[in-house]
Design a protein around this motif. Structure first.
Motif, PDB file in Angstrom:
ATOM      1  N   SER B  59       0.832  -1.202   0.000  1.00 25.46           N
ATOM      2  CA  SER B  59       0.000   0.000   0.000  1.00 25.46           C
ATOM      3  C   SER B  59       0.868   1.254   0.000  1.00 25.46           C
ATOM      4  N   LEU B  60       2.077   1.181   0.523  1.00 24.09           N
ATOM      5  CA  LEU B  60       3.003   2.309   0.377  1.00 24.09           C
ATOM      6  C   LEU B  60       3.331   2.558  -1.096  1.00 24.09           C
ATOM      7  N   ILE B  61       3.586   1.474  -1.818  1.00 25.95           N
ATOM      8  CA  ILE B  61       3.887   1.625  -3.248  1.00 25.95           C
ATOM      9  C   ILE B  61       2.665   2.165  -3.997  1.00 25.95           C
ATOM     10  N   GLU B  62       1.470   1.688  -3.621  1.00 25.54           N
ATOM     11  CA  GLU B  62       0.248   2.231  -4.241  1.00 25.54           C
ATOM     12  C   GLU B  62       0.133   3.731  -3.977  1.00 25.54           C
ATOM     13  N   ALA B  63       0.425   4.126  -2.739  1.00 27.60           N
ATOM     14  CA  ALA B  63       0.314   5.543  -2.387  1.00 27.60           C
ATOM     15  C   ALA B  63       1.325   6.376  -3.183  1.00 27.60           C
ATOM     16  N   ALA B  64       2.534   5.851  -3.353  1.00 25.85           N
ATOM     17  CA  ALA B  64       3.557   6.575  -4.123  1.00 25.85           C
ATOM     18  C   ALA B  64       3.133   6.680  -5.587  1.00 25.85           C
ATOM     19  N   THR B  65       2.565   5.604  -6.110  1.00 22.23           N
ATOM     20  CA  THR B  65       2.155   5.569  -7.512  1.00 22.23           C
ATOM     21  C   THR B  65       0.980   6.516  -7.767  1.00 22.23           C
ATOM     22  N   ALA B  66       0.138   6.689  -6.740  1.00 19.45           N
ATOM     23  CA  ALA B  66      -0.983   7.620  -6.874  1.00 19.45           C
ATOM     24  C   ALA B  66      -0.492   9.066  -6.843  1.00 19.45           C
ATOM     25  N   ARG B  67       0.613   9.278  -6.149  1.00 18.60           N
ATOM     26  CA  ARG B  67       1.082  10.650  -5.928  1.00 18.60           C
ATOM     27  C   ARG B  67       2.040  11.136  -7.003  1.00 18.60           C
ATOM     28  N   TRP B  68       2.856  10.217  -7.530  1.00 19.75           N
ATOM     29  CA  TRP B  68       3.833  10.576  -8.559  1.00 19.75           C
ATOM     30  C   TRP B  68       3.634   9.691  -9.776  1.00 19.75           C
ATOM     31  N   SER B  69       4.101  10.172 -10.908  1.00 21.34           N
ATOM     32  CA  SER B  69       4.001   9.396 -12.127  1.00 21.34           C
ATOM     33  C   SER B  69       5.216   8.468 -12.195  1.00 21.34           C
ATOM     34  N   LEU B  70       5.024   7.237 -11.746  1.00 18.93           N
ATOM     35  CA  LEU B  70       6.142   6.286 -11.656  1.00 18.93           C
ATOM     36  C   LEU B  70       5.984   5.175 -12.681  1.00 18.93           C
ATOM     37  N   LEU B  71       7.107   4.711 -13.209  1.00 23.42           N
ATOM     38  CA  LEU B  71       7.105   3.527 -14.070  1.00 23.42           C
ATOM     39  C   LEU B  71       7.215   2.260 -13.235  1.00 23.42           C
ATOM     40  N   LYS B 135      11.822   6.705  16.834  1.00 28.90           N
ATOM     41  CA  LYS B 135      12.378   8.063  16.955  1.00 28.90           C
ATOM     42  C   LYS B 135      11.338   9.107  16.556  1.00 28.90           C
ATOM     43  N   ALA B 136      11.280  10.171  17.355  1.00 25.79           N
ATOM     44  CA  ALA B 136      10.387  11.286  17.024  1.00 25.79           C
ATOM     45  C   ALA B 136      10.767  11.893  15.677  1.00 25.79           C
ATOM     46  N   SER B 137      12.073  11.877  15.351  1.00 23.66           N
ATOM     47  CA  SER B 137      12.508  12.464  14.077  1.00 23.66           C
ATOM     48  C   SER B 137      11.932  11.688  12.887  1.00 23.66           C
ATOM     49  N   ASP B 138      11.719  10.368  13.065  1.00 27.57           N
ATOM     50  CA  ASP B 138      11.103   9.584  11.989  1.00 27.57           C
ATOM     51  C   ASP B 138       9.646   9.995  11.794  1.00 27.57           C
ATOM     52  N   ASP B 139       8.932  10.229  12.905  1.00 28.27           N
ATOM     53  CA  ASP B 139       7.545  10.684  12.780  1.00 28.27           C
ATOM     54  C   ASP B 139       7.493  12.017  12.051  1.00 28.27           C
ATOM     55  N   ALA B 140       8.424  12.904  12.411  1.00 29.12           N
ATOM     56  CA  ALA B 140       8.431  14.233  11.797  1.00 29.12           C
ATOM     57  C   ALA B 140       8.663  14.130  10.288  1.00 29.12           C
ATOM     58  N   ARG B 141       9.615  13.263   9.890  1.00 33.95           N
ATOM     59  CA  ARG B 141       9.877  13.127   8.452  1.00 33.95           C
ATOM     60  C   ARG B 141       8.691  12.515   7.719  1.00 33.95           C
ATOM     61  N   ALA B 142       8.044  11.536   8.342  1.00 27.35           N
ATOM     62  CA  ALA B 142       6.884  10.898   7.688  1.00 27.35           C
ATOM     63  C   ALA B 142       5.747  11.889   7.517  1.00 27.35           C
ATOM     64  N   GLU B 143       5.614  12.813   8.475  1.00 33.05           N
ATOM     65  CA  GLU B 143       4.493  13.760   8.407  1.00 33.05           C
ATOM     66  C   GLU B 143       4.665  14.806   7.314  1.00 33.05           C
ATOM     67  N   ARG B 144       5.898  14.984   6.851  1.00 35.31           N
ATOM     68  CA  ARG B 144       6.078  15.875   5.709  1.00 35.31           C
ATOM     69  C   ARG B 144       5.236  15.431   4.519  1.00 35.31           C
ATOM     70  N   TRP B 145       4.933  14.142   4.442  1.00 39.43           N
ATOM     71  CA  TRP B 145       4.222  13.582   3.285  1.00 39.43           C
ATOM     72  C   TRP B 145       2.722  13.473   3.516  1.00 39.43           C
ATOM     73  N   ALA B 146       2.240  13.974   4.665  1.00 37.79           N
ATOM     74  CA  ALA B 146       0.805  13.799   4.990  1.00 37.79           C
ATOM     75  C   ALA B 146      -0.045  14.726   4.116  1.00 37.79           C
TER      76      ALA B 146
END
Lengths: 83, 146, 146, 83
Positions: B59-71, B135-146
């Protein structure tokens, strides 16, 4: 319902999975976790701090206020640390 | 091309990248996470949630494919004991132009770190082992993509 | 480890990445640019400015190293005739944690596109060839790092 | 001074490099380019639009108002398109 545990939770409880009959009054994940806590001292210790636990119902991540509905599997684990 | 692999054996990063390079795009980006000697660590051990792991990475790959034009996109994650210096995870993406592949690669690894059901334990030379804290820093980086 | 290579022969992306993976860091990121069949292109041809090219790529790596905490970085760029489907450029970076490697990789390829003295010509099946125009979108991406 | 040309500029002028004696009154890159333009029709054509040209003095990118100083090599080329 099947209960599955991972990492610190699995070690603290001493089981990777077990079965339980969900009590009638347990509607949310939080309700069920409170009820499971009463099973043993190990369960109580492993599950005492909800803020340090994460949950998946039928392999979908959910918050502790999620309703159990007809779910068949509840997983309880610490925040993930892969990658 | 969407590939998710969970592997007990050593990962070869270049296998997945060669597949991505053959999709006709002009851009392939990748990230490799490596078991690191973080103060006397000899190996790390990865536990996961079979079934949910694969669904989560797909589902991560699906989300990336929905967001960007990926081959194409790949995620390969190792489980079990991983010696220091060996790859733990490889993510990669292919696209016509570079922005999509670069951003999707960062997205995949950032979100994997906070969403995919893996748990890491560090093993030390004296035989002890310790679960790694999130790590809190991992949460922060993931939230950039929310 | 700072490596700049200008190559007339085919590039093996995994060589440089293997070197980066051996530096003791937890993160290796890479970008590979591939000659693309953009409407009947059979090959691209890269001209460069010998001497200035190497200096320009080295100074890009210096700039990345000054900006992020990197264990190493590589840029390999092919010149001459590159058949469609073959790598034209590989950039990569290694760091303890992932943010530095991911961002440095994007920085290196974005700035390379607008600063390094390479010029690209597309060759077509009918024997004609055409110089590629610089893109405003490349300038915009490079300016994100200013 | 050594003049070197690349890509479209090299093709339009028909040379990859040539030597020139810098005139006394050419202080900037732009001055020198204007003077080089007078060498032939091909030079004039290749160098007519400064906005589509880029310059390097002794292998360092510079703008057209950069002073020539003691530089020994001027490169003239279109915007770069590598990667």
């Amino acid at each position: 319902m099947k209960l599955v545990y991972f990492a610190r939770v699995r070690e603290a409880i001493g089981l990777s999975s077990e079965e339980c009959d969900v009590p009638q009054d347990a509607r949310s994940v939080g309700d069920l976790v409170a009820w499971i806590s009463a099973r043993s001292e190990e369960h109580a210790c492993a599950l005492q701090d909800l803020s340090r636990l994460r949950f998946a119902l039928d392999q979908e991540m959910v918050a502790d206020d999620a309703l159990l509905g007809a779910a068949q599997e509840l997983a309880i684990f610490p925040p993930v640390t892969g990658g | 091309m969407k590939i998710v692999r969970i592997s007990n054996a050593a990962i070869q990063p270049d296998e997945g990248l060669a597949a991505l390079a053959g999709l006709g795009g002009g851009a392939v980006s990748s990230f490799t996470g490596i078991a690191r000697d973080d103060g006397g660590v000899t190996a790390i051990e990865l536990e996961h949630y079979p079934g949910m792991t694969e669904a989560s990475l797909s589902s991560l790959i699906e989300a990336a494919t929905a967001r960007w034009s990926l081959l194409g996109a790949i995620i390969t994650h190792r489980v079990g004991i991983v010696p220091v210096g060996a790859p733990v995870v490889v993510v990669g993406a292919a696209s016509l132009h570079r922005a999509a592949a670069l951003e999707a690669t960062a997205f995949l690894i950032d979100r994997l770190k906070t969403e995919a059901p893996f748990w890491k334990r560090e093993h030390y030379a004296d035989g002890t082992a310790k679960w790694v804290d999130a790590k809190a820093s991992d949460d922060a980086r993931a939230e950039r993509w929310a």
